[in-house]
Design an enzyme around this catalytic site. Structure first.
Site, PDB file in Angstrom:
ATOM      1  N   HIS A  63      42.662  36.628  39.450  1.00 43.26           N
ATOM      2  CA  HIS A  63      42.692  37.422  38.232  1.00 43.26           C
ATOM      3  C   HIS A  63      43.834  36.967  37.327  1.00 43.26           C
ATOM      4  CE1 HIS A  63      40.388  41.104  40.018  1.00 43.26           C
ATOM      5  NE2 HIS A  63      39.578  40.172  39.556  1.00 43.26           N
ATOM      6  N   ARG A  81      32.551  40.303  46.805  1.00 48.74           N
ATOM      7  CA  ARG A  81      33.885  40.144  46.211  1.00 48.74           C
ATOM      8  C   ARG A  81      34.527  41.506  45.945  1.00 48.74           C
ATOM      9  NH1 ARG A  81      37.151  36.651  42.953  1.00 48.74           N
ATOM     10  NH2 ARG A  81      37.757  37.559  40.946  1.00 48.74           N
ATOM     11  N   LYS A  85      37.593  30.734  37.176  1.00 48.07           N
ATOM     12  CA  LYS A  85      37.324  31.251  35.845  1.00 48.07           C
ATOM     13  C   LYS A  85      38.343  30.674  34.866  1.00 48.07           C
ATOM     14  CE  LYS A  85      36.124  35.621  33.601  1.00 48.07           C
ATOM     15  NZ  LYS A  85      36.041  37.087  33.780  1.00 48.07           N
ATOM     16  N   ARG A 135      34.159  33.931  43.427  1.00 48.74           N
ATOM     17  CA  ARG A 135      33.092  34.213  42.468  1.00 48.74           C
ATOM     18  C   ARG A 135      31.908  33.302  42.789  1.00 48.74           C
ATOM     19  NH1 ARG A 135      37.878  33.731  39.322  1.00 48.74           N
ATOM     20  NH2 ARG A 135      38.527  35.682  38.310  1.00 48.74           N
ATOM     21  N   TYR A 162      40.231  48.458  41.313  1.00 47.47           N
ATOM     22  CA  TYR A 162      39.881  48.672  42.718  1.00 47.47           C
ATOM     23  C   TYR A 162      40.705  49.785  43.353  1.00 47.47           C
ATOM     24  CZ  TYR A 162      37.434  44.241  42.207  1.00 47.47           C
ATOM     25  OH  TYR A 162      36.586  43.250  41.783  1.00 47.47           O
ATOM     26  N   HIS A 218      28.709  39.189  44.062  1.00 47.58           N
ATOM     27  CA  HIS A 218      29.830  39.916  43.472  1.00 47.58           C
ATOM     28  C   HIS A 218      30.120  41.194  44.245  1.00 47.58           C
ATOM     29  CE1 HIS A 218      32.345  38.776  40.179  1.00 47.58           C
ATOM     30  NE2 HIS A 218      32.488  40.012  39.783  1.00 47.58           N
TER      31      HIS A 218
END
Length: 292
Positions: A275, A252, A178, A153, A284, A249
């Protein structure tokens, strides 16, 4: 359109202005109400008091079968929900101004996942080819390896320190993930070589202070910013002849899709991306099928 509907539309527009809505909404919302009134006219309904629940349901069914002039496709759920909100707001306006009542009880549609654009493998290669052998070109290659090769990220890459990129182990330690979730991300032998060249021939020439710990540095030798990163990517994309808006992004999203296309397990991709929930990675799946 009859006089009553015209006056209501004009009054609604004035009310929106008084309520402080932005100019674009003040123009677009009454247009949607005009479309509603046009449909009612087809149904031989010319007054607010004659509008029944069935008319509103018929109108909504009509919207769900209508082809958008902009896209040539059926309205998306987000568009339908937007019209639903406008109808509810108009009903509130009628009630507040004492001009009638309109019951809008149509349920909102399920929120759609946002459209995600990715770069093809050929476009990714074109970006790498656009990174030349100059000092900034070597940094560009390091940027691509961090945000595409390792799928980081924006802030994760910015907050990397030199000690976090362990070339001997071919591992990247992400300490600023994150929700502060830490993880290790593997990289390839080729990426290791690019990182080593960047550290030796680029970063060492840019830094002014030997105590600087940042892995990616700007032209002044300080920790790089997202503004600088986006500027470099924009220039790379221009050199590569890519018309898509290339951002951190997007890189990514692209690596996630390419890994899925290569057959990598979704659980492993989720770990790679950091994640928390597998559902975040599942979006995805359709991208990988669309771009095969």
């Amino acid at each position: 359109m009859n006089i009553e509907f015209t006056k209501l539309t004009e009054g609604f527009k004035e009310w929106l202005s008084i309520m402080g809505y932005v100019p674009s909404s003040i123009e677009s919302m009454p247009r949607r109400i005009n479309e509603f009134f046009t449909f009612l006219k087809w149904q031989k309904v010319h007054e607010i008091k004659h509008i029944k629940r069935k008319h509103i349901q018929q109108y909504y069914h009509y919207l769900k079968t209508k082809i958008s002039k902009q896209t040539g496709e059926l309205y998306k759920n987000s568009t339908l929900n937007g019209i639903n909100r406008i109808l509810r707001l108009f009903a509130h306006y009628l009630e507040e101004t004492g001009q009638g009542q309109l019951t809008i009880d149509i349920p909102y549609e399920r929120k759609e996942p946002p459209d995600i654009e990715i770069l093809t493998n050929e476009e990714i290669q074109a970006l790498y080819n656009a990174a030349d052998e100059t000092i900034l070109g070597l940094r560009d290659r390091a940027i691509l390896n961090i945000y595409y090769g390792c799928g980081l990220r924006s802030k994760e890459g910015i907050w990397l320190n030199t000690d976090d990129v362990m070339c001997d182990k071919k591992l990247m330690y992400v300490r600023k993930g994150k929700a502060y979730k830490e993880r290790y991300v593997p990289f390839t032998q080729k990426q290791k070589k690019d990182f080593e060249i960047y550290l030796k021939l680029c970063r060492n020439q840019l830094i002014k202070d030997e105590t600087e710990t940042s892995f990616l540095v700007n032209n002044q030798g300080k920790r790089i910013s997202s503004t600088t990163l986006h500027k470099r990517l924009k220039e790379l994309a221009k050199t590569a002849g890519i018309t898509k808006t290339v951002g951190l992004h997007l890189l990514r999203h692209s690596i996630a899709t390419h890994l899925m296309q290569s057959g990598m397990k979704i659980e492993d991709i989720a770990t790679f991306l950091g994640h928390k929930n597998i559902e975040s990675t599942q979006r995805y799946t359709h991208l990988s099928k669309e771009n095969e």
